[in-house]
Scaffold this active site. Structure first.
Site, PDB file in Angstrom:
ATOM      1  N   THR B  90       0.920  -1.215   0.054  1.00  0.00           N
ATOM      2  CA  THR B  90      -0.041  -0.163  -0.058  1.00  0.00           C
ATOM      3  C   THR B  90       0.991   1.123   0.197  1.00  0.00           C
ATOM      4  O   THR B  90       0.773   2.277  -0.730  1.00  0.00           O
ATOM      5  CB  THR B  90      -0.916  -0.010   1.269  1.00  0.00           C
ATOM      6  OG1 THR B  90      -1.900  -1.196   1.004  1.00  0.00           O
ATOM      7  CG2 THR B  90      -1.772   1.217   1.069  1.00  0.00           C
ATOM      8  N   CYS B 334      -9.195  -6.189  -0.962  1.00  0.00           N
ATOM      9  CA  CYS B 334      -8.944  -4.748  -0.319  1.00  0.00           C
ATOM     10  C   CYS B 334      -9.781  -4.527   0.954  1.00  0.00           C
ATOM     11  O   CYS B 334      -9.369  -3.835   1.729  1.00  0.00           O
ATOM     12  CB  CYS B 334      -8.716  -3.744  -1.122  1.00  0.00           C
ATOM     13  SG  CYS B 334      -7.389  -4.170  -2.473  1.00  0.00           S
TER      14      CYS B 334
END
Lengths: 392, 392
Positions: B90, B334
């Site tokens: 990320t 996610c």
């Protein structure tokens, strides 16, 4: 690809010559506590899954993470839900400054810091608002009266004060500043990255950052505690996991918590033992000609000692000591690679060059400290001689 | 404090019932490769020090980090100095989008993405510029012509296209898009977080992000490769270590590199083996009534299979399979915790509910896959029945 192969088969080929080395540079990055290594191994086997998943493996990872959070919270005097794991201490400081100040934008944009905060915190404050720096005295102690006066001026979004300075060891008056900050309604961020695991940490904070790599836990994970009463604003692109976008490594968090419990278990004994060693070093070193023993002699971390030598280049002294088997730090802990003059030493008005810092690990022995004290005067003399004859 | 103690003495107390479990949720977070565990242990012993320090311990850590960088670079077809370790995937995507687009602010502020990029990338693009989304077809494949046309419109700062979609497996036309992007002078960011270690990765990229946790390395570290020709701008408060403020964990980076070398060593064989298993699953599942087997049947990752069932709640199906000993993913990788409808499935125009994703590990056996295929129809039927009788 063979030339690029990390050599896993023969670790010895990568780490020769560790015998008899004395490592005295344990501030911010200490060897792992043995229990942390054991905990990590366990968590890699049991907690490798994503703790956000619904299945048994995910729930097991989530339980390990919850246990880690509870263990850290108990040490910090916080609630479990107030403790967050981050990607590291720098990330904790960046996020805390950005988030807490953004949430108070209506109250003002001033971010008050001492002059000797960590670079990461000063840099975050510079970006997040109107940074206002409060000076320190020659011992590195912030002027609490000046800080408290600054807090009372309307327009302050956040005050940040370290619990203790990791570079020179001086403990700061966080209790007094917290009183003033509470009265003014301004949140106090305490950087306890150099103190947690070494001394008792006061509960006079609104946000607190702590550094597992400093207490014998892993690097790659940080701790940020935020009291439930503190308002925060989202920073960065993610709404989920704002303190660790994408989630945290469960094994690292678990190992960090186990290491903290382990060092807390004998903290008081270790504090007394290391304080005695540090006082011995400070007394011995003060006999070397043209030296300044830096930092508060009394209100200080038990394991850190710092000296500045006249007519000595810091890098040369680190290298000379390294050649003699001793690893020490120099200059600013945050810019050790560049050896720029430390902003901490500069703010204290002490000699910024020829600087050496030692931070004793729990495993550091009296014998190692004696050997360091025996070797240091000669190393200083040799570097001075080289400098005098233009050899540098 | 005993109630909060992470239990290191009795690991069994924390991880009961792993026997006979079949873990098929290995996308983005796979069990560590055994060699990665071994490498990590070695690096904790030898590379715990701060690699920016000047002494022997610091230099040894720096060498481990350099070795890790070289090993990853060799696999990615990059130069060692183009490879950076970050706090995680990320963080890689956030930093790449912010930095590369900021460096081209004069050229424009448009950030072109496919509609099926990872949430972290879409969120970063939304914050960093004027996001422009290019649609995908029902197989999840981006319209290369539309993307290339959008690249040619002046004002594009950055194009981002994943190498393969981790949720449905579809491989994207990165080569064609890179040709158009190069011609237009716009840098291409490739998210290869679901593909590196599983299939060959093309060298048609300007920035590439890869995810060690997906290939059997640790979580808590990411890889971002940036070609030397690509302009980047500093983002965040730090000038030093812009991709990993405060530095990276050397043991994590080393373990990530060793795991990548290990999986690359038998990647082709593992690709063929897992592709066969996945084709078998897709064929078997397509016989269940009212199911959509999702994603490109040909141009796809070898280890990922995704299905959407009509008249089924995804969370209920994950839970039912978990009860039967099978761990699977659902919805969007996610946002698995919230089980919000996946933006990927929505963009493809396929059923967003009743979704199950499996990602086979290198250790997944044909027998485990067979057992999954045998159990799945009954699990789907039971969930449908519960739903029909209002039991949910």
């Amino acid at each position: 690809m063979s030339h690029a192969t990390p050599d896993t088969a023969t670790p010895g080929a990568i780490s020769p010559g560790t015998t008899n080395r004395v490592h005295l540079d344990n501030g911010g990055r200490a060897p792992w506590h043995p229990l942390a290594r054991q905990a990590f191994e366990q968590a890699v086997a049991d907690g490798w899954a994503d703790p956000r998943r619904l299945h048994a493996e995910g729930r097991r990872a989530a339980r390990l993470l919850d246990g880690a959070r509870e263990a850290v919270a108990a040490v910090l005097g916080a609630r479990a839900q107030e403790v967050h794991f981050t990607p590291g201490h720098t990330a904790s400081l960046h996020a805390a400054v950005a988030s807490a100040s953004a949430a108070r934008r209506r109250a003002g944009s001033a971010i008050l810091t001492s002059a000797v905060e960590r670079s990461a915190l000063l840099n975050a404050a510079r970006v997040a608002g109107r940074q206002s720096t409060v000076p320190v005295d020659r011992l590195g102690r912030v002027d609490a009266e000046a800080m408290n006066a600054a807090v009372r001026v309307p327009g302050a979004a956040l005050v940040a004060l370290q619990h203790a300075n990791g570079e020179v060891g001086t403990v700061q008056p966080v209790e007094a500043v917290h009183d003033a900050a509470r009265a003014a309604g301004v949140p106090l961020l305490v950087d306890a990255g150099a103190s947690v695991g070494h001394v008792a940490v006061p509960d006079t904070w609104d946000l607190l950052a702590a550094d597992p790599a400093d207490w014998g836990g892993p690097a790659g994970v940080g701790v940020l505690a935020v009291r439930q009463r503190v308002r925060t604003a989202p920073v960065g692109p993610e709404d989920e996991d704002p303190w660790a976008p994408g989630g945290v490594s469960v094994p690292l968090a678990f190992a960090a918590a186990v290491a903290l419990q382990a060092v807390e278990a004998d903290r008081v004994a270790q504090e007394a033992r290391r304080r005695e060693l540090v006082e011995h070093v400070r007394a011995q070193v003060s006999r070397i000609p043209d030296v300044e023993v830096v930092g508060d002699p009394d209100g200080r971390l038990p394991h850190v000692a710092t000296f500045s030598f006249l007519y000595v280049d810091g890098e040369a002294l680190v290298t000379e000591l390294d050649r003699n088997g001793f690893a020490v730090g120099s200059g600013s802990a945050c810019t050790a690679s560049t050896l720029e003059p430390s902003h901490v030493l500069a703010a204290m008005g002490v000699l910024t060059h020829g600087n050496v810092r030692i931070a004793l690990d729990r495993g550091t022995t009296a014998d190692e400290v004696d050997r360091f004290c025996a070797v240091l005067p000669g190393a200083v003399a040799r570097v001075r001689e080289m400098l005098a004859v233009g050899g540098l």
